[in-house]
Design an enzyme around this catalytic site. Structure first.
Site, PDB file in Angstrom:
ATOM      1  CB  CYS A  25      10.185  -3.414   9.151  1.00 26.17           C
ATOM      2  SG  CYS A  25       8.586  -2.789   8.602  1.00 26.17           S
ATOM      3  CB  CYS A  72      10.970   0.295   9.539  1.00 25.61           C
ATOM      4  SG  CYS A  72       9.746  -0.011  10.833  1.00 25.61           S
ATOM      5  CG  HIS A  91       7.297  -2.154  13.296  1.00 21.64           C
ATOM      6  ND1 HIS A  91       7.402  -2.394  11.946  1.00 21.64           N
ATOM      7  CD2 HIS A  91       6.875  -3.322  13.842  1.00 21.64           C
ATOM      8  CE1 HIS A  91       7.084  -3.651  11.692  1.00 21.64           C
ATOM      9  NE2 HIS A  91       6.757  -4.230  12.830  1.00 21.64           N
ATOM     10  CG  ASN A 119      -5.061  -6.662   2.707  1.00 23.09           C
ATOM     11  OD1 ASN A 119      -6.283  -6.704   2.657  1.00 23.09           O
ATOM     12  ND2 ASN A 119      -4.321  -6.280   1.682  1.00 23.09           N
ATOM     13  CG  HIS A 122       5.205  -0.843   9.216  1.00 25.72           C
ATOM     14  ND1 HIS A 122       6.404  -0.391   9.738  1.00 25.72           N
ATOM     15  CD2 HIS A 122       4.335   0.200   9.329  1.00 25.72           C
ATOM     16  CE1 HIS A 122       6.262   0.859  10.160  1.00 25.72           C
ATOM     17  NE2 HIS A 122       5.010   1.245   9.917  1.00 25.72           N
ATOM     18  CG  HIS A 164       0.123  -1.543   4.889  1.00 26.62           C
ATOM     19  ND1 HIS A 164       0.775  -2.560   5.552  1.00 26.62           N
ATOM     20  CD2 HIS A 164      -0.463  -2.115   3.808  1.00 26.62           C
ATOM     21  CE1 HIS A 164       0.592  -3.689   4.905  1.00 26.62           C
ATOM     22  NE2 HIS A 164      -0.170  -3.462   3.849  1.00 26.62           N
TER      23      HIS A 164
HETATM   24  P1  AMP Z   1      -0.414  -5.793   1.845  1.00 21.37           P
HETATM   25  O1  AMP Z   1      -0.370  -6.857   0.799  1.00 21.37           O
HETATM   26  O2  AMP Z   1      -1.772  -5.399   2.294  1.00 21.37           O
HETATM   27  O3  AMP Z   1       0.515  -6.129   2.983  1.00 21.37           O
HETATM   28  O4  AMP Z   1       0.144  -4.482   1.151  1.00 21.37           O
HETATM   29  C1  AMP Z   1       1.492  -4.255   0.900  1.00 21.37           C
HETATM   30  C2  AMP Z   1       1.561  -3.308  -0.250  1.00 21.37           C
HETATM   31  O5  AMP Z   1       2.859  -2.781  -0.310  1.00 21.37           O
HETATM   32  C3  AMP Z   1       1.282  -3.958  -1.617  1.00 21.37           C
HETATM   33  O6  AMP Z   1       0.169  -3.327  -2.221  1.00 21.37           O
HETATM   34  C4  AMP Z   1       2.572  -3.717  -2.381  1.00 21.37           C
HETATM   35  O7  AMP Z   1       2.365  -3.437  -3.740  1.00 21.37           O
HETATM   36  C5  AMP Z   1       3.169  -2.541  -1.650  1.00 21.37           C
HETATM   37  N1  AMP Z   1       4.607  -2.422  -1.721  1.00 21.37           N
HETATM   38  C6  AMP Z   1       5.528  -3.393  -1.525  1.00 21.37           C
HETATM   39  N2  AMP Z   1       6.771  -2.889  -1.641  1.00 21.37           N
HETATM   40  C7  AMP Z   1       6.634  -1.577  -1.914  1.00 21.37           C
HETATM   41  C8  AMP Z   1       7.546  -0.503  -2.150  1.00 21.37           C
HETATM   42  N3  AMP Z   1       8.879  -0.682  -2.127  1.00 21.37           N
HETATM   43  N4  AMP Z   1       7.045   0.726  -2.429  1.00 21.37           N
HETATM   44  C9  AMP Z   1       5.707   0.938  -2.461  1.00 21.37           C
HETATM   45  N5  AMP Z   1       4.793  -0.032  -2.231  1.00 21.37           N
HETATM   46  C10 AMP Z   1       5.247  -1.267  -1.970  1.00 21.37           C
END
Ligand code: AMP
Length: 113
Positions: free
Chosen positions: A3, A6, A45, A86, A97, A99
């Protein structure tokens, strides 16, 4: 567990930390959708809002205590901001995961896309 978030919590993938405690971790989104874009995640998680239940919901309450503190520290609390989670395919969740996005520093639009 394979993940992304994670791995970020474990420090295996770098991130820009904004806040951390025993239960949650907050870091800057890699593709910010506003001048402030912070993600707050439980260290445990949990896949999404769909997986919140009576045995794990206390971390969600904790995250919602932390969110206004982060907003204050980011200087967006007074002017307002948005908190988004989302869920699943139609919700456009890309990382499975749980958020919470904290997005601020600009005027939001409604309805969201
Ligand atoms: P969601 O689309 O709601 O699942 O949000 C996932 C978020 O994670 C998106 O806004 C991405 O830009 C962000 N994201 C993906 N990979 C990383 C990373 N390595 N560091 C920081 N943010 C990330």
């Amino acid at each position: 567990m394979d993940c992304l978030f994670c791995k970020i919590i474990a420090g295996e993938i770098p991130s820009t930390k904004v806040y951390e405690d025993d239960l949650c971790y907050a870091f800057r989104d890699i593709a910010p959708q506003g001048p402030t874009h912070v993600l707050v995640i439980p260290k445990e998680h949990i896949q999404s809002v769909n997986a919140i239940n009576s045995s794990n919901s206390s971390v969600v309450a904790h995250i919602f205590e932390v969110i206004p503190e982060i907003a204050k520290a980011e200087g967006i609390a007074e002017e307002g901001y948005r908190v988004v989670s989302n869920i699943g395919e139609r919700g456009q969740q890309t990382v499975p995961h749980l958020h919470f996005h904290i997005i601020g520093g600009r005027d939001m639009t409604w309805p969201p896309g």
